[in-house]
Design a protein around this motif. Structure first.
Motif, PDB file in Angstrom:
ATOM      1  N   SER A 148       0.836  -1.199   0.000  1.00  0.00           N
ATOM      2  CA  SER A 148       0.000   0.000   0.000  1.00  0.00           C
ATOM      3  C   SER A 148       0.879   1.261   0.000  1.00  0.00           C
ATOM      4  CB  SER A 148      -0.939  -0.008   1.193  1.00  0.00           C
ATOM      5  OG  SER A 148      -0.189  -0.192   2.359  1.00  0.00           O
ATOM      6  N   ARG A 149       0.264   2.377  -0.371  1.00  0.00           N
ATOM      7  CA  ARG A 149       0.921   3.683  -0.334  1.00  0.00           C
ATOM      8  C   ARG A 149      -0.014   4.674   0.357  1.00  0.00           C
ATOM      9  NH1 ARG A 149       4.715   1.023  -1.347  1.00  0.00           N
ATOM     10  NH2 ARG A 149       6.128   1.144  -3.132  1.00  0.00           N
ATOM     11  N   ALA A 150       0.597   5.639   1.069  1.00  0.00           N
ATOM     12  CA  ALA A 150      -0.185   6.609   1.846  1.00  0.00           C
ATOM     13  C   ALA A 150      -0.585   7.805   0.985  1.00  0.00           C
ATOM     14  CB  ALA A 150       0.668   7.098   3.024  1.00  0.00           C
ATOM     15  N   PHE A 151      -1.846   8.223   1.107  1.00  0.00           N
ATOM     16  CA  PHE A 151      -2.306   9.451   0.442  1.00  0.00           C
ATOM     17  C   PHE A 151      -3.269  10.187   1.373  1.00  0.00           C
ATOM     18  CE2 PHE A 151      -1.059   6.600  -2.960  1.00  0.00           C
ATOM     19  CZ  PHE A 151      -0.139   7.409  -3.615  1.00  0.00           C
ATOM     20  N   LEU A 168      -8.308  12.014  -3.448  1.00  0.00           N
ATOM     21  CA  LEU A 168      -6.872  11.908  -3.199  1.00  0.00           C
ATOM     22  C   LEU A 168      -6.152  12.644  -4.323  1.00  0.00           C
ATOM     23  CD1 LEU A 168      -6.651   8.072  -2.392  1.00  0.00           C
ATOM     24  CD2 LEU A 168      -7.165   9.942  -0.819  1.00  0.00           C
ATOM     25  N   ASN A 169      -5.121  13.414  -3.994  1.00  0.00           N
ATOM     26  CA  ASN A 169      -4.319  14.100  -5.015  1.00  0.00           C
ATOM     27  C   ASN A 169      -2.983  13.380  -5.104  1.00  0.00           C
ATOM     28  OD1 ASN A 169      -5.467  17.353  -3.833  1.00  0.00           O
ATOM     29  ND2 ASN A 169      -6.464  15.897  -5.170  1.00  0.00           N
ATOM     30  N   VAL A 170      -2.762  12.715  -6.219  1.00  0.00           N
ATOM     31  CA  VAL A 170      -1.588  11.836  -6.341  1.00  0.00           C
ATOM     32  C   VAL A 170      -0.576  12.432  -7.318  1.00  0.00           C
ATOM     33  CG1 VAL A 170      -0.777   9.533  -7.014  1.00  0.00           C
ATOM     34  CG2 VAL A 170      -2.997   9.804  -5.876  1.00  0.00           C
ATOM     35  N   ALA A 177       6.870   3.166  -8.232  1.00  0.00           N
ATOM     36  CA  ALA A 177       6.060   2.053  -8.732  1.00  0.00           C
ATOM     37  C   ALA A 177       4.563   2.295  -8.487  1.00  0.00           C
ATOM     38  CB  ALA A 177       6.511   0.770  -8.051  1.00  0.00           C
ATOM     39  N   GLY A 178       4.205   2.724  -7.259  1.00  0.00           N
ATOM     40  CA  GLY A 178       2.792   2.858  -6.904  1.00  0.00           C
ATOM     41  C   GLY A 178       2.123   4.031  -7.609  1.00  0.00           C
ATOM     42  N   THR A 179       2.753   5.185  -7.582  1.00  0.00           N
ATOM     43  CA  THR A 179       2.112   6.370  -8.179  1.00  0.00           C
ATOM     44  C   THR A 179       2.068   6.237  -9.706  1.00  0.00           C
ATOM     45  OG1 THR A 179       4.211   7.581  -8.072  1.00  0.00           O
ATOM     46  CG2 THR A 179       2.655   7.925  -6.262  1.00  0.00           C
ATOM     47  N   THR A 180       3.041   5.537 -10.303  1.00  0.00           N
ATOM     48  CA  THR A 180       2.999   5.324 -11.758  1.00  0.00           C
ATOM     49  C   THR A 180       1.811   4.415 -12.109  1.00  0.00           C
ATOM     50  OG1 THR A 180       5.361   5.633 -11.959  1.00  0.00           O
ATOM     51  CG2 THR A 180       4.291   4.417 -13.756  1.00  0.00           C
TER      52      THR A 180
HETATM   53  C1  LIG Z   1       1.564  10.217   5.527  1.00  0.00           C
HETATM   54  C2  LIG Z   1       1.800  10.342   4.044  1.00  0.00           C
HETATM   55  C3  LIG Z   1       0.867  10.985   3.256  1.00  0.00           C
HETATM   56  C4  LIG Z   1       1.087  11.118   1.893  1.00  0.00           C
HETATM   57  N1  LIG Z   1       0.158  11.773   1.130  1.00  0.00           N
HETATM   58  C5  LIG Z   1       0.387  11.939  -0.199  1.00  0.00           C
HETATM   59  C6  LIG Z   1      -0.554  12.656  -1.016  1.00  0.00           C
HETATM   60  O1  LIG Z   1      -1.605  13.120  -0.550  1.00  0.00           O
HETATM   61  N2  LIG Z   1      -0.254  12.810  -2.324  1.00  0.00           N
HETATM   62  C7  LIG Z   1       0.905  12.304  -2.874  1.00  0.00           C
HETATM   63  O2  LIG Z   1       1.106  12.478  -4.077  1.00  0.00           O
HETATM   64  N3  LIG Z   1       1.787  11.635  -2.125  1.00  0.00           N
HETATM   65  C8  LIG Z   1       1.556  11.431  -0.811  1.00  0.00           C
HETATM   66  N4  LIG Z   1       2.451  10.741  -0.055  1.00  0.00           N
HETATM   67  C9  LIG Z   1       3.619  10.174  -0.697  1.00  0.00           C
HETATM   68  C10 LIG Z   1       3.272   8.905  -1.384  1.00  0.00           C
HETATM   69  O3  LIG Z   1       2.867   7.916  -0.458  1.00  0.00           O
HETATM   70  C11 LIG Z   1       4.563   8.565  -2.124  1.00  0.00           C
HETATM   71  O4  LIG Z   1       4.620   9.387  -3.260  1.00  0.00           O
HETATM   72  C12 LIG Z   1       4.606   7.220  -2.484  1.00  0.00           C
HETATM   73  O5  LIG Z   1       4.888   6.455  -1.324  1.00  0.00           O
HETATM   74  C13 LIG Z   1       5.641   6.952  -3.543  1.00  0.00           C
HETATM   75  O6  LIG Z   1       5.240   5.746  -3.929  1.00  0.00           O
HETATM   76  P1  LIG Z   1       5.685   5.055  -5.255  1.00  0.00           P
HETATM   77  O7  LIG Z   1       5.314   3.621  -5.114  1.00  0.00           O
HETATM   78  O8  LIG Z   1       5.236   5.777  -6.467  1.00  0.00           O
HETATM   79  O9  LIG Z   1       7.270   5.208  -5.224  1.00  0.00           O
HETATM   80  P2  LIG Z   1       8.326   4.121  -4.746  1.00  0.00           P
HETATM   81  O10 LIG Z   1       8.362   3.006  -5.719  1.00  0.00           O
HETATM   82  O11 LIG Z   1       8.121   3.815  -3.331  1.00  0.00           O
HETATM   83  O12 LIG Z   1       9.634   4.976  -4.959  1.00  0.00           O
HETATM   84  C14 LIG Z   1       9.719   6.345  -4.524  1.00  0.00           C
HETATM   85  C15 LIG Z   1      11.030   6.931  -4.998  1.00  0.00           C
HETATM   86  O13 LIG Z   1      12.076   6.251  -4.336  1.00  0.00           O
HETATM   87  C16 LIG Z   1      12.949   5.661  -5.272  1.00  0.00           C
HETATM   88  N5  LIG Z   1      13.320   4.382  -4.640  1.00  0.00           N
HETATM   89  C17 LIG Z   1      12.604   3.228  -4.623  1.00  0.00           C
HETATM   90  N6  LIG Z   1      13.244   2.318  -3.861  1.00  0.00           N
HETATM   91  C18 LIG Z   1      14.351   2.925  -3.377  1.00  0.00           C
HETATM   92  C19 LIG Z   1      15.412   2.522  -2.520  1.00  0.00           C
HETATM   93  N7  LIG Z   1      15.445   1.303  -1.995  1.00  0.00           N
HETATM   94  N8  LIG Z   1      16.382   3.413  -2.230  1.00  0.00           N
HETATM   95  C20 LIG Z   1      16.351   4.666  -2.731  1.00  0.00           C
HETATM   96  N9  LIG Z   1      15.384   5.108  -3.563  1.00  0.00           N
HETATM   97  C21 LIG Z   1      14.402   4.256  -3.861  1.00  0.00           C
HETATM   98  C22 LIG Z   1      12.166   5.526  -6.555  1.00  0.00           C
HETATM   99  O14 LIG Z   1      12.992   5.582  -7.696  1.00  0.00           O
HETATM  100  C23 LIG Z   1      11.286   6.756  -6.488  1.00  0.00           C
HETATM  101  O15 LIG Z   1      11.966   7.899  -6.938  1.00  0.00           O
HETATM  102  C24 LIG Z   1       2.256  10.587   1.304  1.00  0.00           C
HETATM  103  C25 LIG Z   1       3.197   9.918   2.102  1.00  0.00           C
HETATM  104  C26 LIG Z   1       2.977   9.800   3.461  1.00  0.00           C
HETATM  105  C27 LIG Z   1       3.982   9.083   4.291  1.00  0.00           C
END
Ligand SMILES: Cc1cc2nc3c(=O)[nH]c(=O)nc-3n(C[C@H](O)[C@H](O)[C@H](O)COP(=O)(O)OP(=O)(O)OC[C@H]3O[C@@H](n4cnc5c(N)ncnc54)[C@H](O)[C@@H]3O)c2cc1C
Ligand code: FES
Length: 354
Positions: A148-151, A168-170, A177-180
């Motif tokens: 899961s991912r937080a939003f 949710l604004n993403v 991976a998740g936002t893509t």
């Molecule tokens: C409480 C909370 C609330 C949030 N609210 C929002 C919201 O309202 N809107 C919003 O847009 N976002 C929000 N977010 C952020 C959102 O959850 C993140 O954008 C999201 O977790 C990224 O997920 P992802 O799977 O797209 O990226 P991931 O796949 O998790 O990767 C994120 C970044 O890290 C890099 N990466 C991946 N693995 C590693 C590693 N091992 N080491 C170094 N770098 C790495 C990736 O290349 C990428 O650039 C919130 C986060 C929190 C904690």
């Protein structure tokens, strides 16, 4: 199969299913353990294991170091039980917090709106109303990842504290991976599993003080819900929103906040743009959120309650500016949008509780 978990200093004992994390079990019983990212990256949910045995799960080595593991610490958001266990957690009393147990919801995507080139609004209809405090967030299960991912929820609940539709604004994170998946594969009509509410980022109504909200990037979501709620409740305190983006085209909900500022004399809206090239005929503030805030308040924030939301570097810069401007930790509340890229050093060197 389940185990018993006793949480000190509360003395409460709860059942934890095999494979269920300590944090999940506690939150579903309405017991709050401090947390932020929810998946082993930030270290906010660190607890002491006093008796019993845990599996640390996918705790990031920077969020839970070897030395801490040896000392009997674990991350409640990743740890599962291997035996009946006693933990000690840093549970603070928070008079403005409602006790709302976390629940699972089936969400249908009602529509998807492209707010800016990098941010989409997901409008979700839930199978039952969710109770939450404006500013809180949900965890969205990403089917392609099995994680899961937080939003943050970008709209305020109704006057009864519940909502059947959430927004949710993403922001699409490069390489994320998740936002893509949410940006490129999710369509109207699809179903998602959402759990919540999470977090302690909400307005401290009992303080009855002027408020400054500082937001960057998609970090506008929580402040938008909180400001909607304050204005709907006829809050008479001065409210200031300072909102930063790199370029004008990324400044979403700009018209909405300009209209609110025109309607409510006690609400001030200051959008700021940090990029050089994209400003065009922009006559508003330039620079980062903390710079725009320092200029607007002439460097003196005393008497305010500050709510900061967005990427960790923005939040850190705002904390420094606020502290230089005579505001202390007890008056500053933060929600950091932590991702895997921020796993090293997400805890503020300036704060004890973040
Ligand atoms: C409480 C909370 C609330 C949030 N609210 C929002 C919201 O309202 N809107 C919003 O847009 N976002 C929000 N977010 C952020 C959102 O959850 C993140 O954008 C999201 O977790 C990224 O997920 P992802 O799977 O797209 O990226 P991931 O796949 O998790 O990767 C994120 C970044 O890290 C890099 N990466 C991946 N693995 C590693 C590693 N091992 N080491 C170094 N770098 C790495 C990736 O290349 C990428 O650039 C919130 C986060 C929190 C904690
Ligand atoms: S909430 Fe557990 S490490 Fe972030």
């Amino acid at each position: 199969m389940s185990y018993q978990l006793t949480l000190e200093p509360l003395g409460a004992t709860i059942e934890v299913e095999e494979g269920q994390t300590l944090l999940d079990a506690a939150l579903r019983q309405g017991i709050y353990i401090p947390h932020a990212c929810g998946h082993g990256l930030c270290g906010t949910c660190k607890v002491q294991v006093c008796e019993g045995e845990v599996d640390h799960g996918a705790a990031n080595p920077f969020a839970l170091m070897d030395m801490e593991r040896d000392d009997g610490k674990t991350l409640a958001c990743c740890a599962t039980l291997q035996a009946d266990t006693v933990i000690e957690a840093d549970i603070e009393d928070e008079p403005d917090a409602l006790i709302i147990p976390v629940r699972d919801f089936r969400a249908t995507v009602a529509r998807i709106e492209q707010l800016t080139p990098t941010i989409k609004a997901l409008h979700l209809t839930l199978d039952k109303p969710i109770q939450y405090q404006a500013g809180q967030y949900v965890q969205v299960q990403i089917p392609s990842l099995g994680q899961s991912r937080a939003f943050s929820i970008a709209n305020a609940p109704n006057a009864d504290g519940f909502a059947s539709e959430i927004e949710l604004n993403v922001r699409q994170v490069p390489g994320g991976a998740g936002t893509t998946w949410l940006h490129e594969s999710l369509k109207a009509g699809d179903q998602l599993t959402v759990a919540g509410p999470y977090g302690r980022f909400f307005v401290r109504h009992s303080a009855a003080q002027p408020m400054v909200f500082m937001a960057g990037g998609s970090g506008l979501s929580s402040p938008r819900a909180m400001i909607q709620e304050l204005l709907a409740r006829d809050c008479a305190q001065p409210i200031t929103l300072i909102y930063g983006q790199r370029s004008r085209e990324e400044l979403y909900y700009d018209d909405e906040f300009r209209a609110l500022a025109a309607q409510y004399p006690h609400f001030t809206y200051i959008p700021a743009i940090s990029g050089d090239a994209e400003c065009g005929d922009w006559s508003g503030a330039r620079g980062f959120v903390h710079e725009a805030a320092r200029e607007h308040f002439a460097g003196n924030f005393s008497g305010q309650k500050a709510y900061l939301c967005g990427p960790p570097p923005m939040v850190e810069a705002c904390i420094s500016t606020l502290m230089q401007g005579r505001l202390f930790e007890r008056d500053i509340y933060t929600e950091k949008f932590i991702s895997a890229a921020d796993a090293q050093g997400t805890r503020s060197p300036l704060f004890k509780r973040v």
